[in-house]
Design a protein around this motif. Structure first.
Motif, PDB file in Angstrom:
ATOM      1  N   ASP A 861     -38.528 -12.977 -48.121  1.00  7.75           N
ATOM      2  CA  ASP A 861     -37.682 -12.252 -47.156  1.00  7.75           C
ATOM      3  C   ASP A 861     -37.688 -12.956 -45.802  1.00  7.75           C
ATOM      4  O   ASP A 861     -36.653 -13.008 -45.113  1.00  7.75           O
ATOM      5  N   VAL A 862     -38.862 -13.493 -45.405  1.00  7.00           N
ATOM      6  CA  VAL A 862     -38.953 -14.210 -44.134  1.00  7.00           C
ATOM      7  C   VAL A 862     -38.101 -15.481 -44.174  1.00  7.00           C
ATOM      8  O   VAL A 862     -37.381 -15.809 -43.224  1.00  7.00           O
ATOM      9  N   VAL A 863     -38.145 -16.183 -45.310  1.00 11.56           N
ATOM     10  CA  VAL A 863     -37.355 -17.404 -45.446  1.00 11.56           C
ATOM     11  C   VAL A 863     -35.872 -17.089 -45.333  1.00 11.56           C
ATOM     12  O   VAL A 863     -35.111 -17.777 -44.645  1.00 11.56           O
ATOM     13  N   ASN A 864     -35.428 -15.998 -45.965  1.00 12.34           N
ATOM     14  CA  ASN A 864     -34.013 -15.616 -45.901  1.00 12.34           C
ATOM     15  C   ASN A 864     -33.617 -15.226 -44.485  1.00 12.34           C
ATOM     16  O   ASN A 864     -32.509 -15.531 -44.028  1.00 12.34           O
ATOM     17  N   LEU A 865     -34.553 -14.556 -43.782  1.00  9.18           N
ATOM     18  CA  LEU A 865     -34.287 -14.170 -42.404  1.00  9.18           C
ATOM     19  C   LEU A 865     -34.018 -15.404 -41.541  1.00  9.18           C
ATOM     20  O   LEU A 865     -33.058 -15.455 -40.771  1.00  9.18           O
ATOM     21  N   ARG A 893     -29.715 -18.228 -30.602  1.00 12.12           N
ATOM     22  CA  ARG A 893     -29.939 -17.668 -29.285  1.00 12.12           C
ATOM     23  C   ARG A 893     -31.175 -16.791 -29.355  1.00 12.12           C
ATOM     24  O   ARG A 893     -31.439 -16.162 -30.372  1.00 12.12           O
ATOM     25  N   ILE A 894     -31.937 -16.745 -28.262  1.00 12.22           N
ATOM     26  CA  ILE A 894     -33.194 -15.974 -28.266  1.00 12.22           C
ATOM     27  C   ILE A 894     -32.921 -14.509 -28.552  1.00 12.22           C
ATOM     28  O   ILE A 894     -33.673 -13.849 -29.293  1.00 12.22           O
ATOM     29  N   ALA A 895     -31.771 -13.954 -28.015  1.00 14.80           N
ATOM     30  CA  ALA A 895     -31.448 -12.534 -28.251  1.00 14.80           C
ATOM     31  C   ALA A 895     -31.210 -12.261 -29.724  1.00 14.80           C
ATOM     32  O   ALA A 895     -31.612 -11.212 -30.257  1.00 14.80           O
ATOM     33  N   ASP A 896     -30.578 -13.212 -30.447  1.00 15.08           N
ATOM     34  CA  ASP A 896     -30.335 -13.032 -31.881  1.00 15.08           C
ATOM     35  C   ASP A 896     -31.640 -12.983 -32.658  1.00 15.08           C
ATOM     36  O   ASP A 896     -31.771 -12.243 -33.634  1.00 15.08           O
ATOM     37  N   VAL A 897     -32.612 -13.784 -32.213  1.00 18.12           N
ATOM     38  CA  VAL A 897     -33.902 -13.783 -32.908  1.00 18.12           C
ATOM     39  C   VAL A 897     -34.585 -12.442 -32.756  1.00 18.12           C
ATOM     40  O   VAL A 897     -35.105 -11.855 -33.730  1.00 18.12           O
ATOM     41  N   PHE A 898     -34.587 -11.866 -31.534  1.00 18.34           N
ATOM     42  CA  PHE A 898     -35.216 -10.565 -31.320  1.00 18.34           C
ATOM     43  C   PHE A 898     -34.509  -9.479 -32.146  1.00 18.34           C
ATOM     44  O   PHE A 898     -35.174  -8.615 -32.743  1.00 18.34           O
ATOM     45  N   ASN A 903     -34.581  -5.734 -36.964  1.00 19.08           N
ATOM     46  CA  ASN A 903     -33.967  -5.242 -38.223  1.00 19.08           C
ATOM     47  C   ASN A 903     -34.894  -5.503 -39.406  1.00 19.08           C
ATOM     48  O   ASN A 903     -34.976  -4.704 -40.342  1.00 19.08           O
ATOM     49  N   ALA A 904     -35.604  -6.619 -39.384  1.00 23.71           N
ATOM     50  CA  ALA A 904     -36.485  -6.966 -40.504  1.00 23.71           C
ATOM     51  C   ALA A 904     -37.671  -6.019 -40.609  1.00 23.71           C
ATOM     52  O   ALA A 904     -38.164  -5.731 -41.704  1.00 23.71           O
ATOM     53  N   LYS A 905     -38.106  -5.477 -39.491  1.00 17.14           N
ATOM     54  CA  LYS A 905     -39.269  -4.579 -39.515  1.00 17.14           C
ATOM     55  C   LYS A 905     -38.978  -3.319 -40.316  1.00 17.14           C
ATOM     56  O   LYS A 905     -39.902  -2.682 -40.848  1.00 17.14           O
ATOM     57  N   SER A 906     -37.680  -2.953 -40.396  1.00 21.17           N
ATOM     58  CA  SER A 906     -37.325  -1.740 -41.171  1.00 21.17           C
ATOM     59  C   SER A 906     -37.279  -2.020 -42.669  1.00 21.17           C
ATOM     60  O   SER A 906     -37.283  -1.084 -43.471  1.00 21.17           O
ATOM     61  N   ARG A 907     -37.228  -3.283 -43.047  1.00 18.57           N
ATOM     62  CA  ARG A 907     -37.107  -3.627 -44.466  1.00 18.57           C
ATOM     63  C   ARG A 907     -38.426  -4.093 -45.091  1.00 18.57           C
ATOM     64  O   ARG A 907     -38.651  -3.950 -46.269  1.00 18.57           O
ATOM     65  N   PHE A 908     -39.341  -4.729 -44.307  1.00 18.23           N
ATOM     66  CA  PHE A 908     -40.652  -5.152 -44.842  1.00 18.23           C
ATOM     67  C   PHE A 908     -41.650  -5.202 -43.685  1.00 18.23           C
ATOM     68  O   PHE A 908     -41.261  -5.121 -42.512  1.00 18.23           O
TER      69      PHE A 908
END
Length: 938
Positions: A861-865, A893-898, A903-908
């Motif tokens: 999941d991290v790789v896909n992110l 962009r740094i904002a896109d990373v945050f 969003n990822a925290k809600s999935r794993f």
């Protein structure tokens, strides 16, 4: 602040002060050095006392002639009548006795007989030895047999007669002999002792004959003299050689009394050669020679010739032999003088390994080049070092001579002190010169010390057991003796040998030792020794100074073998002659990066300017080490160009083996560039390094310190080399100690050998900055420091870079960012990039580093992110749920990373994450890897 470079005498003063302080700190070593000759002299005194007690038995004999009632001796008389043969020589002899001249007659068991190895048929059979009836044998030869026969017939009388009214006169017509060992003097003839028989020799012995002599104490015996003809002198030589004492077995000893070769003698000419038995000559050691009983043999031949000419009634009488009158003397044996040549050689030569070790130590530890890099010239160094060792040697020799004289060693007290002073002064100068020359061929202290002590003991032993026999052998060619004396150890031994001989003879005879007038004596070798040593001193010293400049690596860049021919050649700077600025084509220009190429162009422009404000300018500097053992050449530095203005700190980053140390070594004068040029404050490093040293400071990679000097003393020494004096010197030292935290608690007054590694490092930095040098080289200055000391040191360097140029090498990226105005990443001998830290990170750090930690099941999941954020992302690390990626800055962009992480925290499960900009370390690794990968391409 120093007022210009230090003068010759200022440098000499600084080095002398440092050497004297160093000597004071080595007090125990000095005591041990002085103790060796002191202990040796005391040992010789004790041995002399033992010898003197033993020699008391040889004093003139005495006897008590009158006693008191209680048995004590009231009157004692001494003289010959109370003495044994051994004591007679020490008695008073105002009128020495007259003794009949004697022949040295072999004892009966040693007389010549016919044996299996000595087969002369005219000799008696060996059976005569059992009865003691073997005759004594004389051999003779000559060109005229009949004439020789007539002489020999008159040499030995046919009968024995004795006139009791004048015994000596009647004995003069007879031939007496003894088998006793002859003495050294004739005050008492050993032949007349009771234990020895006295022989009288006749041409034939009548039956039942006997002899009684009034002056004889022992028994007397008649002996037949056997005269045997030989055809030539070579036959006589052969028989004498075979009869020599070859062993203890009696059958192997065949002694002849004497042999006569009458050569071409006739009635008009008397010419004779006489062989005698020198076995009885005691010349072992320094004992006086025994008095051989030869005169009677000469008289026998001379008297026989006179009778041949004038008739049998004419005789040349030999009545007596007699010693010179003398007062009573004690038997003296100066044991210290007997052993002087060997032991005193060891004492004086002991200084050689001490000097050699000291000179090699400074070279091995790079202390000399360290001093030179801080402004100490070769002239002051060599002059003060020589004077320093001369002072030590002179004090050592003065203590040796004074102590030996105070305890009464005749070796010192009898010989003229002025001759001793000249001899010792010339030799210690020669010894120092030889040590300086030998030091050029050693790079290891242990090896030099071992070789030095081998020479010490080897010279003494070879002098005593090889060289001395040649000196005492009068037949040994004098020219070869002079050749051997060219070796300084043998020169020393010969001089000491002459002193010991004169001291021994002077003590034995109750006279003085060597005086200046004795140097003209043909047997005295002192004059030639002084001339040889003086000439060698001058020659060896000049050769040592020459070798030091062209061969010794401890003095920095060595000079051309013909450097002395360039003394008057005018030296010019390339800044003043632009045509010399570019000496060769730039092979690497096409391969340079843009910033490196710009630096090269800047250097080219500066070389065309008559004056520049840049402290350091390097143009196409190269260093190539020749290949060894079939390996190719090593290009350590490949066309380096660099311009460094005053007030800038330039940092050199690079992996181990990149060539940073080779570059620094060229700039500080340790090695010479293969090609290219470099200028420091407008001075060429190839030809003007001595002037560059006066404005340069160096903090080497390894601390170069004297273990026994304190931190303050180090700074005082180097401060004086930078021409600091008086209050300015004191203030500079105080400020330097405070700046590196070595002032409080008396740390600055502790010996450097007791410092920790970090404290030594801080002292090295302080040394490099004292005296306001214009250019400073620091090789990894903060190595081994704790964080607090490192930060303090950084502040010192920051403050110090004002108005001076600093080149700093380091492996600490943090240190490079804090201290350096510009950085250069150096890989495989050349710069890959040059710029300030921000420029390099901006140029080579075009990515973010994204890190995320999760469970192992969610790694996909991290790789896909990350792929959704940046399709060009590069995974650089993954282990146990922790992943690290490089994200190109132009894709995210740094904002896109945050937003994506939230969003990822809600999935794993996201345990930790981070986003970082590129560090200088990342830049270094990337550039180094890229350069190394490029260099390995075919």
């Amino acid at each position: 602040m120093a007022d210009g470079p230090a003068s010759f005498w200022t440098q000499a003063n600084a080095l002398l002060r440092k050497n004297l302080t160093f000597q004071k700190r080595n007090l125990r070593t000095n005591i041990r050095l002085i103790a060796f000759p002191v202990v040796l002299c005391l040992l010789l005194v004790m041995l002399q006392a033992v010898v003197n007690s033993l020699l008391k038995d040889n004093d003139c004999g005495c006897q008590c002639v009158e006693r008191t009632a209680n048995g004590k001796c009231a009157k004692e008389e001494c003289g010959l009548q109370y003495s044994t043969a051994d004591q007679a020589g020490s008695c008073s002899f105002p009128n020495p006795p007259e003794w009949p001249p004697l022949l040295q007659v072999p004892a009966p068991q040693y007389r010549a007989v016919s044996t299996d190895f000595y087969s002369s048929v005219d000799l008696p059979n060996e059976s005569c030895r059992k009865s003691g009836s073997c005759p004594v044998t004389f051999l003779f030869t000559g060109n005229n047999h009949s004439f020789a026969d007539s002489l020999v017939g008159s040499m030995i009388p046919n009968s024995f007669s004795l006139n009791s009214s004048d015994i000596l006169e009647s004995l003069a017509d007879d031939v007496l002999g003894s088998a006793s060992w002859p003495g050294y003097v004739n005050y008492q003839e050993t032949a007349f002792s009771p234990e020895y028989p006295l022989y009288y020799v006749q041409s034939k012995c009548p039956a039942n004959s006997s002899l009684s002599i009034a002056i004889s104490v022992g028994s007397t015996e008649e002996q037949k003299g056997l005269n045997l003809w030989r055809n030539s002198s070579s036959e006589i030589n052969d028989e004498l050689y075979k009869g020599y004492r070859k062993g203890n077995a009696e059958k192997k000893i065949n002694e002849i009394v004497a042999a006569f070769d009458f050569l071409n003698s006739n009635q008009n000419n008397f010419n004779v050669t006489i062989w005698y038995n020198s076995t009885y000559k005691n010349d072992t050691g320094n004992q006086p020679l025994s008095l051989l009983r030869i005169p009677r043999s000469v008289n026998m031949a001379s008297s026989a010739f006179l009778q041949y000419l004038m008739g049998p009634t004419t005789k040349m009488l030999f009545e007596f032999v007699k010693e010179m009158p003398k007062p009573e003397t004690r038997v003296r044996l100066d044991f210290a003088s007997l052993l002087g040549g060997l032991f005193y050689t060891w004492v004086i030569l002991q200084l050689f390994p001490v000097i050699l070790k000291s000179v090699v130590y400074e070279k091995q530890q790079n202390l000399r080049i360290m001093m030179k890099m801080h402004g100490l010239g070769d002239g002051p160094y060599l002059m003060i070092s020589y004077a320093y060792f001369l002072l030590i040697s002179a004090v050592y020799m003065i203590c040796f001579v004074v102590f030996g004289s105070l305890i009464g060693l005749k070796f010192f007290t009898l010989n003229d002190y002025s001759i001793q002073a000249v001899f010792y002064f010339i030799y210690i100068n020669l010894q120092i010169s030889v040590a300086f020359l030998a030091a050029a061929f050693f790079s290891n202290v242990k090896t030099a010390t071992v070789v030095g002590y081998i020479l010490v003991f080897g010279s003494g032993l070879l002098g005593g057991f090889l060289f001395q026999p040649f000196v005492e052998d009068e037949s040994f060619p004098r020219n070869w003796l002079i050749v051997m004396e060219l070796y300084p150890g043998f020169s020393l031994y010969r001089g000491l040998y002459e002193f010991s001989q004169y001291a021994f003879q002077g003590d034995y005879m109750g006279d003085h030792g060597m005086r200046w007038k004795d140097l003209s004596d043909s047997t005295n070798g002192m004059k030639e020794i002084l001339i040889i040593m003086l000439a060698e001193w001058i020659v060896v010293l000049l050769v040592a100074l020459y070798v030091d400049q062209v061969l010794s690596p401890g003095s920095g860049i060595t000079k051309s073998p013909l450097f002395f021919l360039k003394t008057f050649k005018k030296k010019t700077s390339s800044f003043q002659n632009p045509s010399l600025g570019r000496q060769e084509s730039k092979v690497f220009v096409e391969m340079d990066k843009e910033d490196v190429a710009q630096e090269r162009e800047k250097v080219e422009q500066l070389l065309l300017e008559p004056n520049t404000s840049h402290a350091i300018v390097c143009d196409n500097l190269k260093k190539v080490y020749p290949g060894k053992d079939g390996n190719p050449e090593k290009f350590a530095v490949k066309g380096l160009s660099l311009a460094l203005p005053r007030g800038e700190c330039f940092g050199m980053l690079g992996p181990n083996g990149a060539g940073k140390t080779s570059f620094i070594s060229m700039m500080i004068g340790l090695t010479k560039p293969t090609s290219g040029i470099a200028f420091v404050e407008g001075l060429d490093i190839r030809t003007q390094m001595d002037r560059i040293y006066t404005s340069m400071g160096v903090c080497p990679q390894h601390d170069l310190l004297w273990e026994t000097l304190t931190g303050r003393e180090h700074l005082l020494f180097y401060g004086r080399l930078k021409n600091l004096k008086g209050p300015a010197l004191t203030q500079a030292v105080e400020e330097s100690l405070k700046s590196v935290n070595l002032f409080n608690g008396g740390v600055g007054d502790k010996q450097a050998g007791k410092y920790s590694g970090g404290m030594k490092r801080r002292l090295s930095v302080a040394i490099s900055l004292i005296g306001d040098p214009k250019v400073v080289y620091m090789d990894e200055p903060s190595t081994g420091l704790d964080p607090a000391s490192r930060n303090n040191l950084w502040n010192v360097v920051k403050h110090a870079k004002q108005n001076r140029a600093i080149i700093l090498t380091t492996h600490s990226m943090e240190e490079a960012e804090v201290l350096c105005d510009r950085l250069g990443i150096f890989v495989d001998g050349s710069f890959q990039c040059i710029g300030n830290p921000k420029e390099l990170k901006g140029r080579y750090g075009g990515s973010y580093v994204f890190t995320m930690t999760t469970s192992a099941s969610n790694e996909e999941d991290v790789v896909n992110l990350v792929k959704n954020l940046s399709p060009s992302a590069n995974k650089i690390y993954q282990i146990s749920g922790t992943l690290k990626f490089e994200l190109p800055k132009n894709e995210v962009r740094i904002a896109d990373v945050f937003h994506a992480v939230e969003n990822a925290k809600s999935r794993f499960t996201v345990q930790a994450w981070g986003l970082a900009d590129t560090t200088l370390e990342d830049v270094f690794i990337r550039v180094a890897r890229g350069a190394q990968a490029f260099n390995v391409l075919p």
